[in-house]
Design an enzyme around this catalytic site. Structure first.
Site, PDB file in Angstrom:
ATOM      1  N   LYS A  89       0.813  -1.226   0.000  1.00 22.48           N
ATOM      2  CA  LYS A  89       0.000   0.000   0.000  1.00 22.48           C
ATOM      3  C   LYS A  89       0.845   1.273   0.000  1.00 22.48           C
ATOM      4  O   LYS A  89       0.404   2.306  -0.486  1.00 22.48           O
ATOM      5  CB  LYS A  89      -0.971  -0.012   1.179  1.00 22.48           C
ATOM      6  N   GLU A 111      -9.797   6.820   3.305  1.00 28.50           N
ATOM      7  CA  GLU A 111     -10.685   5.860   3.951  1.00 28.50           C
ATOM      8  C   GLU A 111      -9.832   4.703   4.424  1.00 28.50           C
ATOM      9  O   GLU A 111      -8.758   4.451   3.889  1.00 28.50           O
ATOM     10  CB  GLU A 111     -11.719   5.346   2.955  1.00 28.50           C
ATOM     11  N   SER A 378       1.946  -9.760  -0.900  1.00 30.98           N
ATOM     12  CA  SER A 378       1.602  -8.336  -0.785  1.00 30.98           C
ATOM     13  C   SER A 378       1.877  -7.717   0.580  1.00 30.98           C
ATOM     14  O   SER A 378       2.014  -6.503   0.683  1.00 30.98           O
ATOM     15  CB  SER A 378       0.129  -8.131  -1.159  1.00 30.98           C
TER      16      SER A 378
END
Ligand SMILES: *Cc1c(COP(=O)(O)O)cnc(C)c1O
Length: 396
Positions: A89, A111, A378
């Protein structure tokens, strides 16, 4: 054919389903993104931060003991878990944070569901000296208390959202509302390859660094491309990031793995591409989980990051065009993938890529050793220890 087209469509999917008040903001964002992409100063600064701050390039690691145990194809891991803040991210947050700065926006809204994207956004805001407000459903605020503390330590303001199901879906609505009201000085830092154009292509571009590196590493370490690339799909950003640079390599099979939760027939899952229907959510047309009245259905996954009722429009397009296939792995199977990697490789994966790992092992079993299967790892599993321990206790 250029994808997405001018209106932000990937075939039938994508677009900009937003009120008129947001159209101008999206247009301004698109323009700024296009200009930044060809500004050598912007590109160099992003490259430098990826390297010196986030820890890129991440290794492509051959999981030998795991592969021997599976007794089939060789499994390789793209180690996004080694990045600063523990997941992919940060790639997107860095890109959008720098873009906001370049646009002269001093305030960021974001968010978050499980808190992972909130932490990445808060991290980048601290780094760049931007004000940060993170919207989070009140249900999630309680479930993910340690990430709330992290965001606060990083200087972000965390605002609870009490409407609707009090989870991610409502947090997105609230963040958009804030953005519309404060668009003059505020950028909305959306966390996955979803939302109205230009978000899906912008997030894809910032995450494509994963696939670009993987391609180079395959060629230098193995002198060929992989047979399979397998990634988990929540909103779809880590998957599209590793898929995109291989889109024209038709011999490389691309597989997205969704969360089957308690089972695809249980009604408690997050498998939008496997079980959803086409509709509009959060500004874009894509597959989503809805009931017969078009209302969004509650979702479930043991992996907090996969717990989203929609999916990025480009994945819907890949599904229809057949460029990628999408399968689903349930909670129990993901836990099996999780423990297997811990024990064979000394790597504790996040529960999201544990879904991809489980499926990779299923495929690898059927293939000869010369075949190479890349899994996008990830994120790391530190954040998931409580969930895993609880599942163990429940199973005993
Ligand atoms: C958030 C998250 C995901 C899911 O998001 P995508 O946009 O589908 O990539 C996957 N893995 C980890 C570790 C995450 O934190």
């Amino acid at each position: 054919m250029k994808l997405p087209n001018e209106q932000g469509y990937f075939g039938d999917f994508g677009g900009k389903f937003v009120p008129e008040t947001l159209m101008t903001a999206l247009k301004e964002l698109e323009q700024a993104y296009i200009e930044a992409s060809s500004d050598p100063g912007f590109v160099a600064r992003l490259e430098e931060l990826r390297h010196t701050y986030a820890g890129r390039p991440t290794p492509l690691y051959e999981a030998q003991r795991l592969s021997e145990k599976i007794c089939g194809a060789t499994i390789l891991l793209k180690r996004e878990d080694l990045l600063h803040t523990g997941a992919h991210k940060i790639n997107n947050a860095l890109g959008q944070g720098l873009l906001a700065s370049r646009m002269g926006k001093q305030r960021i809204v974001a968010e978050t569901g499980a808190g992972q994207h909130g932490v990445a956004a808060a991290t980048v805001c601290a780094l760049l000296g931007l004000e940060c407000v993170v919207y989070m459903g009140e249900e999630d605020l309680v479930r993910q208390a340690s990430n709330v503390s992290r965001m606060k330590l990083l200087g972000a303001e965390v605002r609870g959202v009490a409407s609707g199901s009090r989870t991610l879906e409502d947090a997105i609505n609230e963040a958009v509302r804030d953005w519309v009201t404060n668009v003059q000085n505020t950028h909305y830092l959306l966390g996955s390859a979803v939302g109205p154009h230009p978000y899906p292509i912008m997030v894809r571009t910032f995450q494509s660094v994963i696939g670009i590196e993987t391609r180079e590493q395959m060629l230098s370490q193995y002198h060929r491309l992989p047979d399979y690339i397998i990634a988990c799909v929540g909103g779809g950003s880590n998957a599209i990031g590793i898929f995109h640079p291989f889109r024209d390599d038709s011999d490389v099979k691309l597989v997205g793995v969704e969360a089957a939760g308690r089972g695809l027939n249980s009604g408690l899952h997050s498998a939008s591409l496997n079980r959803g229907r086409v509709g509009v959510l959060h500004g874009a047309k894509s597959y989503l989980l809805q009931n017969e009245h078009g209302q969004i259905r509650p979702t479930h996954s043991i992996a907090p990051g996969l717990d989203y009722p929609g999916v990025g429009p480009e994945h819907s397009y890949y599904k229809e065009s057949g460029r990628a296939t999408y399968t689903a792995v349930n909670d129990e199977q993901a836990l099996e993938g999780f423990h297997l990697l811990c024990e064979t490789e000394g790597i504790i994966p996040a529960l999201e890529p544990a879904h991809a790992l489980y499926y990779a092992c299923q495929i690898a079993r059927e293939l000869p050793q010369e075949n190479l299967v890349v899994v996008n790892l990830s994120g790391r599993g530190d954040k998931d220890l409580d969930i895993v321990l609880q599942a163990q206790e429940a199973g005993e």
